[in-house]
Design a protein around this motif. Structure first.
Motif, PDB file in Angstrom:
ATOM      1  N   ARG A 128      -7.969  -1.392  -3.969  1.00 51.60           N
ATOM      2  CA  ARG A 128      -9.008  -0.575  -3.226  1.00 51.60           C
ATOM      3  C   ARG A 128      -8.337   0.685  -2.641  1.00 51.60           C
ATOM      4  N   THR A 129      -9.077   1.685  -2.245  1.00 55.02           N
ATOM      5  CA  THR A 129      -8.738   2.738  -1.756  1.00 55.02           C
ATOM      6  C   THR A 129      -9.415   3.150  -0.681  1.00 55.02           C
ATOM      7  N   GLU A 130      -8.795   3.770   0.516  1.00 60.51           N
ATOM      8  CA  GLU A 130      -9.433   4.088   1.548  1.00 60.51           C
ATOM      9  C   GLU A 130      -8.877   5.738   1.983  1.00 60.51           C
ATOM     10  N   THR A 131      -9.978   6.624   2.111  1.00 62.13           N
ATOM     11  CA  THR A 131      -9.770   7.936   2.214  1.00 62.13           C
ATOM     12  C   THR A 131      -9.210   7.980   3.572  1.00 62.13           C
ATOM     13  N   THR A 132      -8.461   8.976   3.626  1.00 60.75           N
ATOM     14  CA  THR A 132      -7.591   9.433   5.160  1.00 60.75           C
ATOM     15  C   THR A 132      -7.729  10.867   5.126  1.00 60.75           C
ATOM     16  N   SER A 133      -7.509  11.326   6.268  1.00 56.60           N
ATOM     17  CA  SER A 133      -7.727  12.929   6.677  1.00 56.60           C
ATOM     18  C   SER A 133      -6.685  13.577   5.878  1.00 56.60           C
TER      19      SER A 133
ATOM     20  N   SER B 236       0.820  -1.286   0.282  1.00 55.06           N
ATOM     21  CA  SER B 236      -0.119  -0.039   0.009  1.00 55.06           C
ATOM     22  C   SER B 236       0.917   1.114  -0.050  1.00 55.06           C
ATOM     23  N   VAL B 237       0.293   2.619  -0.375  1.00 53.09           N
ATOM     24  CA  VAL B 237       0.997   3.639  -0.291  1.00 53.09           C
ATOM     25  C   VAL B 237       0.061   4.651   0.163  1.00 53.09           C
ATOM     26  N   GLU B 238       0.681   5.579   1.150  1.00 52.29           N
ATOM     27  CA  GLU B 238      -0.246   6.674   1.593  1.00 52.29           C
ATOM     28  C   GLU B 238       0.058   7.842   0.742  1.00 52.29           C
TER      29      GLU B 238
END
Length: 325
Positions: free
Chosen positions: A259-264, A236-238
């Motif tokens: 997949r993607t996950e929204t972060t702050s 994964s990559v931020e």
């Protein structure tokens, strides 16, 4: 457990040890590969020091098998201890003697040939940076200097196996880093190192092999990269994005994006392989995103440690190696 060499430097198998009916070691399995640094990770009371004492024969296991450099330390204690160098968390030194006298006394106890003793002391003192203080009484040494003296003492008889129990206890960060660097250099000379610590940052980048202990038993062991891959099988990559984040919605249509996950700060993108990272960055940039940071996730030993502990709690008592195979 992870595979290990046929003839490891240390092998504890099914070891039990109790004190006044209180278990200290429970079915403990520890294997330290020859010529590498094995780090025993665990909180205070996990059984790390007791394991070290069983390895040297200073303490006998109630049951199980202990082999140190191919020997049973209960039967061949002198042979084992002659090939071991030990540094405890609070090394016993003679404060009223000089550094030289402390080292000379230790060399005599280990039977170092008098003809080479002076040279051994000089070389060890230089290696650990205490040659300038050898004529001073040890009672005036700082904590860091005492640790360096203990390290020098541990190698005078040219042991094959070095056992360090919390070697940076009480040291300031700079001194601790210097000591850890010296420990790493020792394996370059062919030594095998077994080190206990509850400071996870110390083991990062130092350990070739880790064993996570809790309540006297090993939860999991192996090569750090193999263990982290088992707990984090996905890459994964931020990606940090400044301003409008509406450009994130179409990322899953890209090849290699799971997949993607929204972060702050933006988005975490789970990939089939790190090689797809440039494609994701290009897509975001073409969509008008202002990217301020791209950081691949590289799990640390600290993350591994807490993941293992959490898995153990979720499963109840016992090892968790079956989970990470």
């Amino acid at each position: 457990m992870s595979s290990n060499p046929a003839s490891p430097a240390v092998a504890l198998r099914g070891v039990h040890k109790s004190f006044n009916d209180q278990p200290a070691l429970v079915d403990l399995e520890v294997v330290a590969p020859d010529g590498q640094i094995t780090v025993l990770l665990g909180p205070n009371g996990a059984g790390k020091t007791t394991a070290i004492r069983c390895i040297t024969g200073a303490m006998s296991a109630d049951s199980g098998s202990v082999r140190t450099l191919g020997h049973d330390p209960d039967r061949n204690g002198e042979e084992v201890r002659s090939q071991c160098g030990v540094v405890s968390a609070k090394p016993a030194l003679y404060d009223r003697l000089t550094g030289t006298d402390n080292l000379r006394y230790a060399a005599e106890l280990h039977g170092v040939d008098p003809r080479v003793m002076k040279d051994r002391i000089r070389v060890a003192a230089q290696r650990f940076g205490i040659e300038h203080a050898l004529d001073a009484q040890v009672g005036g040494y700082s904590t860091g200097m005492k640790t360096r003296l203990a390290l020098a003492r541990s190698v005078l008889h040219e042991p094959r196996l070095l056992l360090f129990d919390e070697p940076t206890s009480g040291l300031d960060p700079e001194s601790a880093q210097a000591v850890l660097k010296l420990i790493r250099e020792m394996t370059g000379d062919g030594h095998t190192v077994v080190m206990c610590t509850h400071h996870l940052v110390e083991a990062e980048g130092l350990a070739d092999h880790v064993v996570v202990l809790d309540a006297g038993t090993d939860l999991v062991s192996g090569v750090p990269s193999d263990l982290t891959r088992a707990y984090w099988p996905e890459d994964s990559v931020e990606i940090s994005i400044e301003g409008d984040q509406s450009t994130l919605s179409d990322l899953t249509v890209l090849d290699g994006v799971r997949r993607t996950e929204t972060t702050s700060r933006g988005v975490r993108v789970v990939l089939d392989s790190p090689c797809f990272t440039p494609d994701v960055v290009t897509a975001l940039t073409n969509a008008g995103a202002r990217i301020t940071r791209v950081e691949p996730h590289e799990p640390t030993l600290e993350e591994l440690y807490f993941a293992v502990r959490k898995t153990a709690r979720d499963l109840g008592e016992g090892r968790v190696e079956e989970v990470v195979r």
